[in-house]
Every structure is written in structure tokens, then in C-alpha cells.
Design a protein around this motif. Structure first.
Motif, PDB file in Angstrom:
ATOM      1  N   ALA A 143       0.829  -1.204   0.000  1.00 35.91           N
ATOM      2  CA  ALA A 143       0.000   0.000   0.000  1.00 35.91           C
ATOM      3  C   ALA A 143       0.857   1.245   0.000  1.00 35.91           C
ATOM      4  O   ALA A 143       0.579   2.194  -0.719  1.00 35.91           O
ATOM      5  CB  ALA A 143      -0.930  -0.002   1.204  1.00 35.91           C
ATOM      6  N   SER A 144       1.935   1.256   0.782  1.00 38.28           N
ATOM      7  CA  SER A 144       2.772   2.460   0.828  1.00 38.28           C
ATOM      8  C   SER A 144       3.543   2.608  -0.468  1.00 38.28           C
ATOM      9  O   SER A 144       3.797   3.714  -0.921  1.00 38.28           O
ATOM     10  CB  SER A 144       3.702   2.410   2.029  1.00 38.28           C
ATOM     11  N   SER A 145       3.890   1.499  -1.104  1.00 34.62           N
ATOM     12  CA  SER A 145       4.634   1.604  -2.355  1.00 34.62           C
ATOM     13  C   SER A 145       3.725   2.103  -3.483  1.00 34.62           C
ATOM     14  O   SER A 145       4.186   2.773  -4.410  1.00 34.62           O
ATOM     15  CB  SER A 145       5.251   0.261  -2.733  1.00 34.62           C
ATOM     16  N   LEU A 146       2.465   1.808  -3.421  1.00 36.71           N
ATOM     17  CA  LEU A 146       1.535   2.307  -4.455  1.00 36.71           C
ATOM     18  C   LEU A 146       1.412   3.819  -4.394  1.00 36.71           C
ATOM     19  O   LEU A 146       1.294   4.475  -5.412  1.00 36.71           O
ATOM     20  CB  LEU A 146       0.147   1.672  -4.289  1.00 36.71           C
ATOM     21  N   TRP A 147       1.459   4.330  -3.209  1.00 37.06           N
ATOM     22  CA  TRP A 147       1.309   5.782  -3.053  1.00 37.06           C
ATOM     23  C   TRP A 147       2.608   6.508  -3.310  1.00 37.06           C
ATOM     24  O   TRP A 147       2.598   7.685  -3.623  1.00 37.06           O
ATOM     25  CB  TRP A 147       0.775   6.130  -1.661  1.00 37.06           C
ATOM     26  N   GLU A 148       3.696   5.822  -3.204  1.00 34.91           N
ATOM     27  CA  GLU A 148       4.972   6.471  -3.456  1.00 34.91           C
ATOM     28  C   GLU A 148       5.204   6.662  -4.945  1.00 34.91           C
ATOM     29  O   GLU A 148       5.840   7.623  -5.364  1.00 34.91           O
ATOM     30  CB  GLU A 148       6.123   5.644  -2.872  1.00 34.91           C
ATOM     31  N   LYS A 149       4.706   5.764  -5.743  1.00 32.29           N
ATOM     32  CA  LYS A 149       4.870   5.881  -7.186  1.00 32.29           C
ATOM     33  C   LYS A 149       3.473   6.076  -7.782  1.00 32.29           C
ATOM     34  O   LYS A 149       2.802   5.106  -8.136  1.00 32.29           O
ATOM     35  CB  LYS A 149       5.519   4.622  -7.751  1.00 32.29           C
ATOM     36  N   PRO A 150       3.028   7.344  -7.946  1.00 38.11           N
ATOM     37  CA  PRO A 150       1.657   7.609  -8.396  1.00 38.11           C
ATOM     38  C   PRO A 150       1.462   7.537  -9.898  1.00 38.11           C
ATOM     39  O   PRO A 150       0.468   8.027 -10.407  1.00 38.11           O
ATOM     40  CB  PRO A 150       1.403   9.012  -7.887  1.00 38.11           C
ATOM     41  N   GLU A 151       2.328   6.947 -10.646  1.00 36.64           N
ATOM     42  CA  GLU A 151       2.165   6.878 -12.097  1.00 36.64           C
ATOM     43  C   GLU A 151       0.882   6.153 -12.477  1.00 36.64           C
ATOM     44  O   GLU A 151       0.248   6.472 -13.477  1.00 36.64           O
ATOM     45  CB  GLU A 151       3.350   6.139 -12.763  1.00 36.64           C
ATOM     46  N   TRP A 152       0.529   5.184 -11.760  1.00 42.33           N
ATOM     47  CA  TRP A 152      -0.683   4.429 -12.079  1.00 42.33           C
ATOM     48  C   TRP A 152      -1.940   5.259 -11.812  1.00 42.33           C
ATOM     49  O   TRP A 152      -3.017   4.977 -12.340  1.00 42.33           O
ATOM     50  CB  TRP A 152      -0.741   3.133 -11.257  1.00 42.33           C
ATOM     51  N   LEU A 153      -1.797   6.351 -10.968  1.00 41.31           N
ATOM     52  CA  LEU A 153      -2.957   7.182 -10.662  1.00 41.31           C
ATOM     53  C   LEU A 153      -3.391   8.033 -11.861  1.00 41.31           C
ATOM     54  O   LEU A 153      -4.546   8.373 -11.984  1.00 41.31           O
ATOM     55  CB  LEU A 153      -2.653   8.109  -9.489  1.00 41.31           C
ATOM     56  N   PRO A 179      -3.687   7.314 -15.179  1.00 36.71           N
ATOM     57  CA  PRO A 179      -4.738   6.721 -16.022  1.00 36.71           C
ATOM     58  C   PRO A 179      -6.062   6.585 -15.270  1.00 36.71           C
ATOM     59  O   PRO A 179      -7.141   6.789 -15.833  1.00 36.71           O
ATOM     60  CB  PRO A 179      -4.193   5.356 -16.406  1.00 36.71           C
ATOM     61  N   VAL A 180      -6.001   6.267 -13.977  1.00 30.50           N
ATOM     62  CA  VAL A 180      -7.226   6.126 -13.188  1.00 30.50           C
ATOM     63  C   VAL A 180      -7.897   7.486 -13.058  1.00 30.50           C
ATOM     64  O   VAL A 180      -9.113   7.618 -13.203  1.00 30.50           O
ATOM     65  CB  VAL A 180      -6.936   5.507 -11.808  1.00 30.50           C
ATOM     66  N   ALA A 181      -7.102   8.500 -12.810  1.00 32.17           N
ATOM     67  CA  ALA A 181      -7.657   9.850 -12.697  1.00 32.17           C
ATOM     68  C   ALA A 181      -8.267  10.266 -14.022  1.00 32.17           C
ATOM     69  O   ALA A 181      -9.326  10.901 -14.076  1.00 32.17           O
ATOM     70  CB  ALA A 181      -6.581  10.831 -12.274  1.00 32.17           C
ATOM     71  N   GLY A 182      -7.623   9.887 -15.125  1.00 34.93           N
ATOM     72  CA  GLY A 182      -8.177  10.191 -16.450  1.00 34.93           C
ATOM     73  C   GLY A 182      -9.494   9.487 -16.659  1.00 34.93           C
ATOM     74  O   GLY A 182     -10.458  10.064 -17.180  1.00 34.93           O
ATOM     75  N   LEU A 183      -9.531   8.204 -16.239  1.00 34.96           N
ATOM     76  CA  LEU A 183     -10.794   7.468 -16.375  1.00 34.96           C
ATOM     77  C   LEU A 183     -11.879   8.073 -15.487  1.00 34.96           C
ATOM     78  O   LEU A 183     -13.044   8.186 -15.887  1.00 34.96           O
ATOM     79  CB  LEU A 183     -10.580   5.993 -16.023  1.00 34.96           C
ATOM     80  N   LEU A 184     -11.489   8.437 -14.259  1.00 37.02           N
ATOM     81  CA  LEU A 184     -12.472   9.067 -13.364  1.00 37.02           C
ATOM     82  C   LEU A 184     -12.949  10.399 -13.942  1.00 37.02           C
ATOM     83  O   LEU A 184     -14.147  10.726 -13.880  1.00 37.02           O
ATOM     84  CB  LEU A 184     -11.874   9.277 -11.977  1.00 37.02           C
ATOM     85  N   SER A 185     -12.056  11.155 -14.510  1.00 36.46           N
ATOM     86  CA  SER A 185     -12.430  12.431 -15.111  1.00 36.46           C
ATOM     87  C   SER A 185     -13.358  12.212 -16.293  1.00 36.46           C
ATOM     88  O   SER A 185     -14.377  12.894 -16.455  1.00 36.46           O
ATOM     89  CB  SER A 185     -11.178  13.170 -15.555  1.00 36.46           C
TER      90      SER A 185
END
Length: 153
Positions: free
Chosen positions: A4-14, A16-22
Motif C-alpha cells: 500500500a505504501s509503495s503504491l502511493w509512493e509511485k503515483p504513475e498508475w494514478l 490513467p485512473v484519474a483520467g478514467l475518473l475524469s
């Protein structure tokens, strides 16, 4: 380090998700706008139809009232015409009503022409008794030629 902490440290995956949410939020807003527009259009059409129906009803009622007014004015005009005619006749009859002296003069003039009380009453449109009374009073105060042999009152 946990996952969980490693996912937040590297937000590159966020990204595309943010784009999809937008994109999803834009699609949702567009869908709501289209839906709102359709509902608004339907409401507007209903409102417009209802308004047209109300105006048609108002127009029909105004035509009915106008027709009733025409009839009322015609009746009133006839009544006023009759009232004016009656007033004219009453005025004319009050003006043309001969005085007692004029009646006596007319009655005696017709009697001198040889008419009796019945003929005089028909001619002058007066009661027979009134014509007889005028003739009798005229005989008392100024005897007619044909009544010279009768005794005075």
C-alpha cells in the motif's frame, strides 16, 4: 515496505485512473445534462400545450361574452327605443291634450254641424258621457239653434 505504501509512493498508475475518473465524471455530467434537457424539453412542451389550451379556453369564453354582450346591447337598445317612444308619446299626448275650453269648443262646433253625442265622442276620442255633459252645459249657457224650443237648464 508494504504494498500500500509503495503504491502511493509511485503515483504513475494514478494518472490513467484519474483520467478514467475524469472521463467518467464528464460522461455522467453529459448524461445528466442530456437527461435534464430532455425532461426540460418535455416539461416545456407540456407547459406550452397547457398554455395553448388555456388561451383557447379564454378565447372561447371571450367570444361567448362578446356574443352575450351583443345580445344584451341589442335588448337594451330595444328597451331604450321603446322607452323613448313611450316618452315621446306621453309628451306628445300631454302637449296635445286639449284644455276644457278647447274640448267644449270642439264639441259645440261638431254639434252645430249636426252630430249627436255618440258621433262626437267617436270623432274626438272621448267618452260619450263627457260629450253629453259638455253638450248639456253648452245648452244651459248658450243654447244651440236646434235646442231653442227646449227649456234651458
Amino acid at each position: 515496505m508494504n504494498v500500500a505504501s509503495s503504491l502511493w509512493e509511485k503515483p504513475e498508475w494514478l494518472l490513467p485512473v484519474a483520467g478514467l475518473l475524469s472521463l467518467f465524471s464528464h460522461l455522467l455530467i453529459a448524461w445528466v445534462a442530456i437527461r435534464w434537457h430532455r425532461l426540460s424539453e418535455q416539461r416545456f412542451v407540456r407547459l406550452l400545450t397547457g398554455t395553448q389550451q388555456r388561451w383557447s379556453a379564454v378565447d372561447r369564453r371571450l367570444k361567448e361574452v362578446a356574443e352575450e354582450s351583443r345580445h344584451s346591447w341589442a335588448r337594451l337598445d330595444r328597451k331604450v327605443g321603446r322607452a323613448l317612444l313611450e316618452a315621446d308619446l306621453e309628451l306628445e299626448s300631454s302637449i296635445r291634450t286639449p284644455s276644457v275650453l278647447e274640448k267644449r269648443h270642439h264639441v259645440t262646433a261638431l254639434a252645430r254641424q249636426g252630430m249627436d253625442a255618440g258621433e262626437i265622442s267617436e270623432r274626438l276620442k272621448m267618452p260619450r258621457g263627457e260629450a253629453e255633459l259638455v253638450l248639456n252645459l253648452a245648452r244651459c249657457f248658450s243654447p244651440l239653434e236646434k235646442d231653442r224650443d227646449r227649456p234651458m237648464c
